[in-house]
Scaffold this motif. Sequence first.
Motif, PDB file in Angstrom:
ATOM      1  N   LYS A 285      46.224  49.497  51.441  1.00  0.00           N
ATOM      2  CA  LYS A 285      46.923  49.374  50.156  1.00  0.00           C
ATOM      3  C   LYS A 285      45.959  48.833  49.090  1.00  0.00           C
ATOM      4  O   LYS A 285      45.305  47.819  49.293  1.00  0.00           O
ATOM      5  CB  LYS A 285      48.134  48.463  50.282  1.00  0.00           C
ATOM      6  CG  LYS A 285      49.220  49.045  51.175  1.00  0.00           C
ATOM      7  CD  LYS A 285      50.455  48.188  51.103  1.00  0.00           C
ATOM      8  CE  LYS A 285      51.646  48.958  51.583  1.00  0.00           C
ATOM      9  NZ  LYS A 285      52.040  50.037  50.696  1.00  0.00           N
ATOM     10  N   ARG A 286      45.926  49.527  47.979  1.00  0.00           N
ATOM     11  CA  ARG A 286      44.994  49.165  46.912  1.00  0.00           C
ATOM     12  C   ARG A 286      45.211  47.734  46.416  1.00  0.00           C
ATOM     13  O   ARG A 286      44.254  46.995  46.210  1.00  0.00           O
ATOM     14  CB  ARG A 286      45.131  50.143  45.756  1.00  0.00           C
ATOM     15  CG  ARG A 286      44.102  49.900  44.669  1.00  0.00           C
ATOM     16  CD  ARG A 286      44.149  50.949  43.589  1.00  0.00           C
ATOM     17  NE  ARG A 286      43.889  52.239  44.191  1.00  0.00           N
ATOM     18  CZ  ARG A 286      44.374  53.385  43.718  1.00  0.00           C
ATOM     19  NH1 ARG A 286      45.123  53.391  42.646  1.00  0.00           N
ATOM     20  NH2 ARG A 286      44.097  54.522  44.305  1.00  0.00           N
ATOM     21  N   GLU A 287      46.469  47.328  46.245  1.00  0.00           N
ATOM     22  CA  GLU A 287      46.710  45.976  45.730  1.00  0.00           C
ATOM     23  C   GLU A 287      46.231  44.910  46.721  1.00  0.00           C
ATOM     24  O   GLU A 287      45.784  43.843  46.322  1.00  0.00           O
ATOM     25  CB  GLU A 287      48.178  45.758  45.349  1.00  0.00           C
ATOM     26  CG  GLU A 287      49.179  45.848  46.485  1.00  0.00           C
ATOM     27  CD  GLU A 287      49.787  47.224  46.694  1.00  0.00           C
ATOM     28  OE1 GLU A 287      50.965  47.268  47.079  1.00  0.00           O
ATOM     29  OE2 GLU A 287      49.104  48.242  46.497  1.00  0.00           O
TER      30      GLU A 287
ATOM     31  N   TYR B 171      42.412  44.740  46.313  1.00  0.00           N
ATOM     32  CA  TYR B 171      42.024  44.025  45.102  1.00  0.00           C
ATOM     33  C   TYR B 171      42.118  42.510  45.293  1.00  0.00           C
ATOM     34  O   TYR B 171      41.244  41.766  44.850  1.00  0.00           O
ATOM     35  CB  TYR B 171      42.901  44.447  43.929  1.00  0.00           C
ATOM     36  CG  TYR B 171      42.648  45.852  43.419  1.00  0.00           C
ATOM     37  CD1 TYR B 171      41.552  46.607  43.820  1.00  0.00           C
ATOM     38  CD2 TYR B 171      43.528  46.439  42.527  1.00  0.00           C
ATOM     39  CE1 TYR B 171      41.333  47.883  43.342  1.00  0.00           C
ATOM     40  CE2 TYR B 171      43.314  47.721  42.034  1.00  0.00           C
ATOM     41  CZ  TYR B 171      42.220  48.437  42.453  1.00  0.00           C
ATOM     42  OH  TYR B 171      42.012  49.704  41.971  1.00  0.00           O
TER      43      TYR B 171
ATOM     44  N   GLY C 283      50.151  37.454  47.259  1.00  0.00           N
ATOM     45  CA  GLY C 283      50.176  38.831  46.793  1.00  0.00           C
ATOM     46  C   GLY C 283      50.100  39.825  47.939  1.00  0.00           C
ATOM     47  O   GLY C 283      50.575  40.947  47.836  1.00  0.00           O
TER      48      GLY C 283
END
Length: 164
Positions: free
Chosen positions: A49-51, A54, A95
């Motif tokens: 997952k990109r988030e 990051y 997050g």
Amino acid sequence: MVTGIEKWLLKRGVSVDDVTEIVYTLQRPYNGDLTMKECEESVRAVLSKREVQYVMYTGIALDELAERRLLPEPLQAIMENDESLYGVDETLALGITNVYGMIGLTSFGYLDKVKPGIIRQLNLKGERIHVFLDDLVAGLAAAASARIAHQDPKALRYDLPDSP
């Protein structure tokens, strides 16, 4: 295939297998049929997952900058001392935990308190600074564990009643 984020983790001493072991330990009591392969797949799914990537890149970069003494004061001192009231490291990791719902949050709290496996090793003060990484790994394990829980075919399902 080792992904970019896995390379960053490996460079900091964390393998997918390290996280997989924690996920297996978390979920095995609730799923007797669970395999290490399923846990590894879940860790890799969360890492894809990109988030999540990051968040991981940000925390790892801050740890590395602190090791090179490149942060402005007082942040440099806070990182070097792993100041207990800092809390930004846990906040950033949340997050990741929230990617698969509230169960990730409760698992993260448990992992942050107990610090099993690689999380404990990262938390030990040594030559390297892992202010963020220990919490990011806990967040990753918590999210992968929550993903497994949500996909468990034996979990009870509740249908919503018809509207009144």
